[in-house]
Design an enzyme around this catalytic site. Structure first.
Site, PDB file in Angstrom:
ATOM      1  N   GLU A   1      -5.333   0.944   2.459  1.00  0.00           N
ATOM      2  CA  GLU A   1      -5.104  -0.105   3.459  1.00  0.00           C
ATOM      3  C   GLU A   1      -5.293   0.440   4.860  1.00  0.00           C
ATOM      4  OE1 GLU A   1      -3.246  -2.770   6.254  1.00  0.00           O
ATOM      5  OE2 GLU A   1      -2.651  -0.714   5.879  1.00  0.00           O
ATOM      6  N   GLU A   2      -4.849   1.672   5.066  1.00  0.00           N
ATOM      7  CA  GLU A   2      -4.858   2.225   6.425  1.00  0.00           C
ATOM      8  C   GLU A   2      -6.250   2.619   6.904  1.00  0.00           C
ATOM      9  OE1 GLU A   2      -2.542   1.712   8.257  1.00  0.00           O
ATOM     10  OE2 GLU A   2      -0.581   2.014   7.352  1.00  0.00           O
TER      11      GLU A   2
ATOM     12  N   SER B   1      -3.179  -5.887  11.389  1.00  0.00           N
ATOM     13  CA  SER B   1      -4.155  -6.387  10.419  1.00  0.00           C
ATOM     14  C   SER B   1      -3.826  -5.880   9.018  1.00  0.00           C
ATOM     15  CB  SER B   1      -5.557  -5.884  10.773  1.00  0.00           C
ATOM     16  OG  SER B   1      -5.819  -6.076  12.151  1.00  0.00           O
TER      17      SER B   1
ATOM     18  N   HIS C   1       0.824  -1.212   0.000  1.00  0.00           N
ATOM     19  CA  HIS C   1       0.000   0.000   0.000  1.00  0.00           C
ATOM     20  C   HIS C   1       0.853   1.254   0.000  1.00  0.00           C
ATOM     21  CE1 HIS C   1       0.276   0.773   4.475  1.00  0.00           C
ATOM     22  NE2 HIS C   1       0.419  -0.541   4.528  1.00  0.00           N
TER      23      HIS C   1
ATOM     24  N   ASP D   1      -0.594   4.233   0.772  1.00  0.00           N
ATOM     25  CA  ASP D   1      -1.156   5.209   1.708  1.00  0.00           C
ATOM     26  C   ASP D   1      -0.486   5.086   3.074  1.00  0.00           C
ATOM     27  OD1 ASP D   1      -2.480   2.691   2.136  1.00  0.00           O
ATOM     28  OD2 ASP D   1      -4.094   3.722   3.212  1.00  0.00           O
TER      29      ASP D   1
ATOM     30  N   HIS E   1     -28.025  22.839  31.713  1.00  0.00           N
ATOM     31  CA  HIS E   1     -27.281  23.574  32.755  1.00  0.00           C
ATOM     32  C   HIS E   1     -27.032  22.606  33.916  1.00  0.00           C
ATOM     33  CE1 HIS E   1     -26.423  26.340  35.988  1.00  0.00           C
ATOM     34  NE2 HIS E   1     -26.411  27.382  35.132  1.00  0.00           N
TER      35      HIS E   1
HETATM   36  N1  BES Z   1       1.426  -2.916   8.124  1.00  0.00           N
HETATM   37  C1  BES Z   1       0.322  -2.786   9.016  1.00  0.00           C
HETATM   38  C2  BES Z   1      -0.129  -4.108   9.581  1.00  0.00           C
HETATM   39  C3  BES Z   1       0.793  -4.734  10.565  1.00  0.00           C
HETATM   40  C4  BES Z   1       1.444  -3.978  11.527  1.00  0.00           C
HETATM   41  C5  BES Z   1       0.948  -6.077  10.564  1.00  0.00           C
HETATM   42  C6  BES Z   1       2.274  -4.582  12.435  1.00  0.00           C
HETATM   43  C7  BES Z   1       1.780  -6.669  11.463  1.00  0.00           C
HETATM   44  C8  BES Z   1       2.441  -5.933  12.409  1.00  0.00           C
HETATM   45  C9  BES Z   1      -0.846  -2.151   8.294  1.00  0.00           C
HETATM   46  O1  BES Z   1      -0.470  -1.066   7.480  1.00  0.00           O
HETATM   47  C10 BES Z   1      -1.805  -1.585   9.285  1.00  0.00           C
HETATM   48  O2  BES Z   1      -1.428  -0.730  10.043  1.00  0.00           O
HETATM   49  N2  BES Z   1      -3.031  -2.032   9.229  1.00  0.00           N
HETATM   50  C11 BES Z   1      -4.083  -1.447   9.975  1.00  0.00           C
HETATM   51  C12 BES Z   1      -5.330  -1.920   9.321  1.00  0.00           C
HETATM   52  C13 BES Z   1      -6.588  -1.262   9.757  1.00  0.00           C
HETATM   53  C14 BES Z   1      -6.542   0.224   9.702  1.00  0.00           C
HETATM   54  C15 BES Z   1      -7.760  -1.797   8.979  1.00  0.00           C
HETATM   55  C16 BES Z   1      -3.981  -1.877  11.424  1.00  0.00           C
HETATM   56  O3  BES Z   1      -3.530  -2.984  11.714  1.00  0.00           O
HETATM   57  O4  BES Z   1      -4.341  -1.068  12.279  1.00  0.00           O
HETATM   58 MN    MN Z   2       1.129  -1.495   6.332  1.00  0.00          MN
HETATM   59 MN    MN Z   3      -0.222   0.690   8.881  1.00  0.00          MN
END
Ligand code: BES
Ligand code: MN
Ligand code: MN
Length: 448
Positions: A140-141, A387, A77, A79, A200
């Protein structure tokens, strides 16, 4: 390797403030997509397209045809997360700066630096040894909604032998990893309303309900002080890790004390008693409160009873929990825990199912070999606490999904002073280059 040129190019990419969740940055997201598209064209892609460009486009690319070679889909990603709080950055988030062999910028590790690494590793091969496909998205974020829709309509985009994702880190310096699970996510806003409008606090205080008070009581009921989430049914799908997994985790260079002192930097660790820290991070669901809004929070003092209050919360999900089920469970718990005179609403913003991958495909051995040759140690199987929403969808077509990365645990993803160690980047380019070549040498027939 011409590291000066590479650093200049990565700097150009990182300068673009492609914060996907803030509409003010839509043009920047577009610019980052253009940057990726330009790279794909330079790599000789026959096809470079912006798909689903209603919001931030998904960059799709088809590399040069390599008859008889396996197909490898690269996902990543462009972003990034918002950079605030800005005053905690030593140098500004979108002015990439090298200090002490580390490149500091929002997106340096998550995920622009790693996407860059995957692409420059292709360049380094000279002639691509496999059939490359690219899906580099820009949402993705904040949940990958657009890519989800796209893959539902056009599942053939994931038709590949292997999907490679570099969006994670080593488990420790010199310890590359491959991940067997990712946690899922259920992100929601809980709003409570207690009256038609604010009141109030002198005229009504003592006899009128207070939205903030009701909200904090509700939130406090959702988790016990020792970390047990009180959403009925939530744990019923959760499985303990296998004995083998627990044994592997014990052998990792991970120390609770160091984790607390150097990474968390708090006074104590919290969470469910009787479970190791890694189990809490990787194999148990969580409930976090991200922010509470409403009432009076400006300078000065205002004597008011707020009529409405909202909390942003999220749960991380683990195998075999299902997002849809957890959404229902959370909504039911909220309904059950507020008194009758309180109106409560739960709005789901985005989410993801947890992901599980098996490490049986031969490509995992090739990645292990590539890391072993370049870094001196192969990949250790681990789980991830974070995630990546589309991972389950990327595996649906039968491709092996490889979750790995070149970051380090102290990269400060989503936080001020995010960084990527340059040594990790240069090694990463060598590792992925070697992986592509090993995979290409296998031929399509024995690619799976
Ligand atoms: N790269 C991360 C996911 C990640 C972080 C996997 C650390 C393993 C270890 C990804 O960019 C991310 O931050 N994902 C979000 C997804 C959400 C916003 C749907 C997350 O995990 O908060
Ligand atoms: Mn990521
Ligand atoms: Mn991330």
């Amino acid at each position: 390797m011409d590291t000066d040129r590479l650093l200049r190019e990565l700097t150009d990419f990182l300068r673009i403030p492609s914060v996907s969740t803030l509409p003010a940055h839509n043009v920047d997201c577009r610019a980052a997509a253009e940057w990726v598209a330009g790279e794909l064209r330079r790599l000789g892609c026959r096809e470079v397209q912006f798909l689903a460009s209603g919001t931030h486009p998904v960059v799709w690319g088809v590399g040069p045809e390599v008859p008889g070679a396996p197909t490898l889909l690269l996902y990543g990603h462009y972003d990034v997360q918002p950079p605030d709080p800005l005053d905690e950055w030593t140098t500004p988030p979108f002015e990439p700066t090298v200090r002490d062999g580390k490149l500091f910028a929002r997106g340096a590790a998550d995920d622009k630096g790693q996407v860059f690494c995957l692409l420059k590793a292709i360049e380094a091969t000279g002639r691509p040894p496999v059939n490359f496909r690219f899906l580099i998205e820009g949402e993705e974020e904040y949940g990958s909604r657009v890519l989800f829709e796209l893959l539902r309509r056009e599942p053939e985009r994931t038709g590949a032998d292997v999907v490679l994702i570099a969006d994670m880190s080593y488990v420790a310096p010199k310890w590359p990893a491959v991940y067997t699970t990712l946690r899922g996510l259920c992100y929601a806003e809980i709003t409570v309303r207690t009256a038609k409008s604010d009141l109030h606090s002198g005229e009504f205080g003592g006899a009128a309900p207070n939205a903030h008070e009701e909200l904090v009581r509700l939130l406090a009921r959702l988790k016990t002080p020792d970390g047990k989430i009180q959403v009925p049914g939530l744990y019923s799908a959760v499985r303990r890790p296998t004995k083998t997994e627990l044994a592997t985790w014990k052998s990792l260079p991970f120390k609770d004390g160091e984790f607390l002192k150097h990474r968390v930097q708090a006074r104590a660790l919290t969470g469910l008693k009787g479970y190791s820290v890694l189990e809490r991070l990787w194999a148990l669901p969580t409930l976090e409160i991200h922010g509470i809004m409403g009432g009076f929070t400006a300078d000065g003092a205002k004597t008011v009873i707020p009529a409405e209050a909202t909390a942003k919360v999220s749960l991380r999900l683990v195998p075999n929990q299902k997002l849809k089920t957890v959404e229902r469970q959370l909504a039911a718990a909220v309904k059950r825990f507020v008194p009758k005179y309180v109106q409560a609403k739960v709005k789901f913003l985005h989410g993801a199912d947890p992901a599980t991958v098996k490490l049986t495909h031969p490509a995992f051995r090739l990645l292990d070999q590539a890391f072993r040759e370049v870094v001196g140690r192969g990949t250790v199987p681990a789980r991830a606490g974070g995630s990546i929403p589309v991972v389950p969808a990327l595996g649906k077509g039968g491709a092996a999904v490889i979750l790995t990365g070149i970051g380090l645990p102290d990269d400060r993803l989503h936080a001020p002073n995010e960084k990527l160690d340059l040594k990790q980047l240069w090694d990463g380019i060598k590792v992925f280059r070697r992986f592509y070549e090993l995979l290409g040498a296998r031929g399509a027939g024995d690619g799976r």
